[in-house]
Structure formats: C-alpha cells, structure tokens
Design a protein around this motif. Structure first.
Motif: not given
Lengths: 239, 465
Positions: B46, B48, B50-51, B53, B111-114, B130, B134, B137
C-alpha cells in the motif's frame, strides 16, 4: 510544490483544542468561556461569540477572541489565522499568558500552511519555526498545563509526520508529561493521548506497539474525535 | 543527472559480507512466525502518498495515480526490491523494507518516508507492506565558482530530472529519465560548456555531450552503456604546451558501465558496500585539423571504485579503493585526475606533473565522527561532521616526459622510478551542508604529505558512501 501537507495540522489543533479545559471540574467548566468556545464547532456560532468578545471590556477578551479566531482558522486559515495571531499577541492579561502563547504559536503554524499552499516554502518554514518557538516558550512558562502540552504535541506530530523537521524530543517530553496525569484524563483525552502514542511509535517504526496503542485509543473513547481518527489510521495499516 | 557508472566486481565482496553478517542482523523477531526461515507472502503493498492511498495487489497491475504531477506509485515502486505475491522469509522482507526506506530517503524526492511490514488480518502467513511518504520539495538550486544551477527532481512525479547551468565558466543542461517507458531503464543526456578562463593553469574552452542508457535489474544495481563526445579548444601560450599542445581536440567515446550497492543494516553497526566502474574505448583525436592515425588514436580506458563503510551514528570507518588504467596517451579531457576528482583524490598538494597518471591505484581511508546537527531558520537543516583521512596512491605515467615541463609544473613532485611514483596525504576535514529540503553538501579538507607540503581544498560533496 509542497514543503508539507498541513491537513493533519488543522485536525491536530482541533483535537487538542477540545482538551483545553480538561483539567477543570465540571461545575467550573460550565462557566468557563474557554470551555464554551471549545464546545462551539459551528463557524456561525463561533463568529457570534467572536463579535461578543471583541466588544467586551473583559481583561481576557483579547485571549478569548484570539482563541475563537484560532478555531476558525483551523477551518479557513487563509481568512482567520492572521487575525488570530494579532489578537493573541495583543493579549496582555496574566491568567492565560502561557495558553495564549501556545495558541499564538499554533496560529502561526496555521499561517505557515497558508504560505505553503501559496508555494512560498521559505516563508512557510520560517513561520513553522516561529510557531514552535512560541509553543516551546509556553511550555517553559507552564509545563503543567496539559492543554498546552496537547497543543504542542499535536503540532509536533503533524510536522514530524509530514516534513523533514523532527520534533521527536519535544513529542516524547509532552507524552511523558501527559502520561503522568493519565489517570485524571477524561476518556476522550485519554484516547487522544493513546493516539499520539501510536503516531510516535509509527514514527519510530515500532509497528506492533503502534497497533496496540491504536486499539487502546479506540477502546478509551470510540466515538470521540481521537477514537475516530484512530480507526481511520488503523484502517490504513490493515488489509 | 546523467548516469555516470563505473565498473566494479562486487560479487565476491557481497558474498563475503553476506557470509559475515548473515541474514539481516539485528532485525526484530518475525510477526507470528515461529520459524524465521519460513516463507511469508506479501499480499498487498500500500502506497500512502500525501493523502492518496494506492493498493498494489496484482504485481502486473500498478495502480494509476489520482492526478498528473503527483508521484506515480510506479515511481515509488522503482525503489523497492519486492512486490505483491513475493514469498520471502520474514527477516528478509524486513531487511528489504529497511533498504527501501533508505533509498526513498536518499532520493531526496520525499519527506518522512516510512516502510512498515504489518501482519495481514486475513492470513497469518501473509504480510502487508505500508509505504507512506510526503511529496518533497522538488526544486534544486546550487552553483559554484562563477556559475549557478537550477533543476527539478521527480519532474512530473515520474523519476525524471533536469538541471540548467549558467555562468561565466559553466553552461548547459542535463536531463534524466529513471523510468523510461515505465520500465527499470535509465536514460540520460547532457550538453555542457565550460572553460578555465577565470584562473585555471591551462586556458581552454570545452564542450561535452553525453548520452547514457542503463538497465536497473535491482534498485541498487545499474548496468549500462555511455556514449559521449568531448571537444576541447586549448588556447596557446600555456605552460604545459609540451604535454598538451594548443589546438582543438575531439574525442568521442563509448563505455560500458556498472554500479551496485549492498546494504547490511545492524543494530550496533551497519555495513554499506558500493561500487561502480566503467570500461570503454575513446578516440583521442587531436588536433582536429591534423591528419589522424585512426588506429593509434583509439585508446582503451577503465576505472572503478569500491567503497565500504562500517559504523553507526557516532563513528564510521570508511574505506574506498579506486583504480584506473588507460592503454595509451589520452587527451587532457580524458585523463585521470588525482588532484581534484570529488571523493577520489590525494588530498595534499600534488605536482601538476603527477596529478594525471595513465594508471593508478588509490586508497582513501576515513575515520568519521558523529554529526552535530542544528537548525538555521528558515529551513536549513545544518550538519557538521569531522573526519580524519589517509590517502595512498601508487601511480604511473608512461607517455609524457616530465622533463619537458617547466620547473613550476614539477614543483612538489614525489620521487619517481621509471615513471612510477607514490603519493600520500594525511589530514583532517570538516563536512558540512544542509539536508532536506536544501540537499547541498560540502567538504573542506587539509592534508600533508611526507615532504611536509600541505594542501587545502573545498569540494561540493558529502564524501563517498
């Protein structure tokens, strides 16, 4: 181009706003203007309260007006956030000094979201930094105020989840402070606390612990805003 | 950025490291699996973003993105070495998830990859991966002495990038597509003009055009070909005319390239291995106006680097071995450069006569300390990192006679035996720069050789990794 997606920030502020009067006894809450403002979600109701407080000579009127403007800014930051910052900055009373500082910081981060939407990444980053500096000052002034802790916590989580800027040390400190008072929290605030714990665990890649916290948040107050958000987050982590 | 791979044989090194570190040291215990070797199934990946999915369940059917311009799920998937339906050991999947997260973070596009491995609530032997991130830039700004650059990464959300350079001594453009036709293919091209008129020892105008195509069988491996044409107009009245006569040189070249990286994360220490290399032929044709002996002008050249970094956030030992070999005399714009190649140089003052050998072996050893990180408003995620280094090189110059050069260009030369010489540098340095969203890195270093000659340099690089 996005520096960050601030959608979570507005929701975070909204959730945190609702715990602003959480430590007050029920009888006191009824007469508390802060509680009255926080329980008014409807923009029209908020605007009528705003008109009343802007016309008031109460020494804390600027704070109440700023709080209302902050809550309106959560729904429409471009329209209200600047006024919220101005009103909270104009507050000179002592009763809500720390809380006013914290909400002012939060309003500044909402302004950052406006800058970001307009593509001005430099201004957004600068405002984000200023907003957190104000919230950090508020915690220094009154670290026992759980409303301030929740507000900084939610802002910190939203930023750490969506930008390269990590607020994990402050998030951990806020969770520890709130955790010490967990027994005194109402179910909705406890759900918010566990939801925040889950989000921190996800930032730390501790999936199993995060899932456990999410289940706990839902158990605490399934119908609360935090409970609903926990269910939404859980749905993203489940097949 | 154009793909600039170089050759390197890493298979043996990989086997040694794999045998040493075993399967994913330090990984947490498997979820719901008593046997760590038991295979689990990836039922769903999956994304995700930004918003948005996206559920990727069928490996042959990548979900379509919600709108143009957003990062495509296929772009994110190009950083993964697993897909839905794969049967893997739990620990192996976790190791791959960690490596994928490192790749996504290293891309500078997000940004903030997980990347989380979660149990499936449908099947105890299945796992859900998952990947949340984000949009980062995408613009890039930078520059150097008398030029500036602007660029865009993840252009169109499809792993494309471009750069434009403009200035007094550098101008041109680069373009790269890392997902050509939606396949694991990287195509890149560049056309650059540069000169040394603002203070170089040898005054020249230079034009370089380059095109490359690489296949990416794994997110960390690239195998490709590189085609280029280098033109140099070396101006008269320069001190090294005996070696590099004035005139126009044209040198087309073709090379095979290879690059690979292996990651072995651990709780106490991690090991990263990286290698790249190239081998090819070029046509050294100079001056352009002269009659050319085509057979003699064809030259072979090969070079490669292997880097190993073991350490943690407090301390790291970084080792790099480089080698270069050329068959004959190459024009100036194809020669090896031990003085100013970023991350592969001898960091003391080198004599001009010894800086561009025909063959060399080079070892760069660094002890790296912890990073001091702080934030400079409005958005500079700044870091400072101290390091100590030792550079050792064995080099050989076959075709050019140093006696033909004026004394000034032989200053500080190490003793030579039949054109072979040993170079060294010992010293320290400071790495500094700005992490995301700026992504700009510098290294300031100072080194001394056995003759006590110091050299100081500043390069736009964060060091080999």
């Amino acid at each position: 181009m996005k520096l960050t997606n601030f959608a979570g920030l507005a929701l975070a502020c909204l959730l945190a706003c609702n715990v602003a009067g959480l430590a007050a006894p029920a009888a006191a809450q009824a007469a508390d203007p802060v509680q009255a403002i926080q329980s008014a979600a409807d923009p029209a109701r908020l605007q009528s309260l705003l008109a009343a407080w802007q016309a008031s000579s109460d020494p804390d009127a600027a704070f109440y007006a700023g709080l209302i403007l902050h809550n309106l800014a959560i729904q429409d930051a471009a329209r209200w956030a600047e006024s919220a910052v101005a009103s909270l900055a104009a507050y000179r009373g002592g009763r809500y000094a720390a809380l006013a500082l914290a909400y002012r910081g939060s309003a500044v981060t909402l302004l950052a979201s406006v800058d970001n939407q307009r593509g001005n990444v430099v201004a957004a980053s600068s405002r984000l930094n200023s907003g957190f500096a104000l919230m950090d000052q508020a915690v220094l002034l009154d670290g026992q105020d759980l409303a301030i802790r929740f507000l900084r916590l939610e802002n910190g989580l939203a930023i750490s989840e969506t930008t390269p800027f990590s607020r994990q040390p402050a998030i951990t400190a806020d969770l520890q402070a709130i955790g010490l008072a967990e027994a005194s929290l109402d179910p909705a605030s406890r759900a918010l606390y566990y939801l925040a714990c889950a989000r921190l665990k996800l930032l730390q890649r501790q999936a199993a612990a995060a899932l456990a916290c999410l289940y706990r948040a839902i158990d605490c107050a399934p119908q609360s805003a935090a409970g609903r958000q926990a269910r939404q987050l859980l749905a993203r982590l489940e097949e | 950025m154009p793909f600039r791979g170089k050759i390197g044989g890493l298979v043996l090194l990989w086997l040694v490291a794999w045998a040493t570190f075993g399967q994913a040291p330090g990984q947490p215990a498997a979820i719901g699996s008593a046997d760590p070797a038991a295979k689990i199934n990836i039922s769903l990946v999956r994304f995700i973003i930004d918003d948005s999915v996206y559920n990727w369940r069928d490996p042959a059917a990548m979900p379509e993105r919600e709108a143009n311009g957003l990062s495509h799920p296929a772009m994110v998937a190009s950083f993964l070495d697993f897909r839905p339906g794969d049967q893997l050991a739990e620990a192996d999947l976790r190791r791959r998830a960690g490596a994928a997260e490192a790749r996504l973070a290293g891309s500078g596009c997000f940004y903030a990859p997980s990347v989380l491995v979660l149990p499936s609530n449908r099947d105890p032997q299945a796992r859900l991966v998952v990947i949340s991130l984000r949009e980062g830039f995408r613009w890039r700004f930078g520059g150097g002495n008398a030029f500036g650059l602007v660029g865009l990464d993840n252009f169109g959300g499809l792993r494309r990038s471009w750069r434009l350079y403009a200035g007094a001594n550098l101008a041109g453009a680069e373009y790269a597509d890392g997902l050509l036709f939606g396949l694991p293919l990287e195509a890149a091209g560049s056309a650059l003009y540069s000169n040394s008129l603002l203070g170089g020892l040898l005054p020249f105008h230079r034009f370089e055009a380059e095109a490359s195509l690489a296949w990416r069988p794994h997110p960390d491996w690239r195998l490709g070909i590189n085609l280029d044409a280098r033109y140099m107009d070396l101006l008269p009245d320069q001190p090294a005319a005996a070696w590099f006569p004035a005139g126009s040189w044209l040198s087309p070249g073709l090379a095979a390239t290879l690059a690979a990286r292996f990651r072995f994360p651990g709780q106490a220490f991690s090991l990263n291995l990286a290698g790249n290399g190239s081998a090819g032929l070029s046509l050294a044709a100079w001056p352009v106006a002269a009659e050319l002996d085509w057979l003699a002008a064809v030259q072979a050249q090969a070079s490669g680097r292997l880097a190993a970094i073991v350490g943690n956030e407090f301390f790291a030992l970084a080792l790099q071995a480089s080698a270069g070999w050329s068959a004959g005399s190459l024009p100036l714009n194809r020669r090896f450069d031990l003085a100013s190649t970023a991350d592969a140089a001898v960091r003391s003052a080198l004599s001009f006569s010894q800086a561009s050998p025909d063959r060399f072996l080079l070892a760069n050893i660094e002890l790296r300390g912890p990073a001091l990180r702080f934030f400079i408003p409005p958005f500079f995620n700044t870091y400072l990192k101290l390091f100590l280094f030792a550079d050792l090189a064995l080099a050989e110059r076959q075709t050019l006679d140093p006696a033909a050069l004026p004394e000034a260009l032989r200053l500080n030369a190490a003793p030579e035996t039949a054109g072979a010489y040993f170079l060294e540098a010992f010293g320290g340095g400071l790495r500094f720069g700005f992490d995301a969203p700026v992504n700009t890195h510098f290294t300031l270093h100072a080194g001394v050789n056995r003759s006590g000659v110091w050299g100081i340099g500043l390069v736009g690089s964060g060091g080999f990794d």
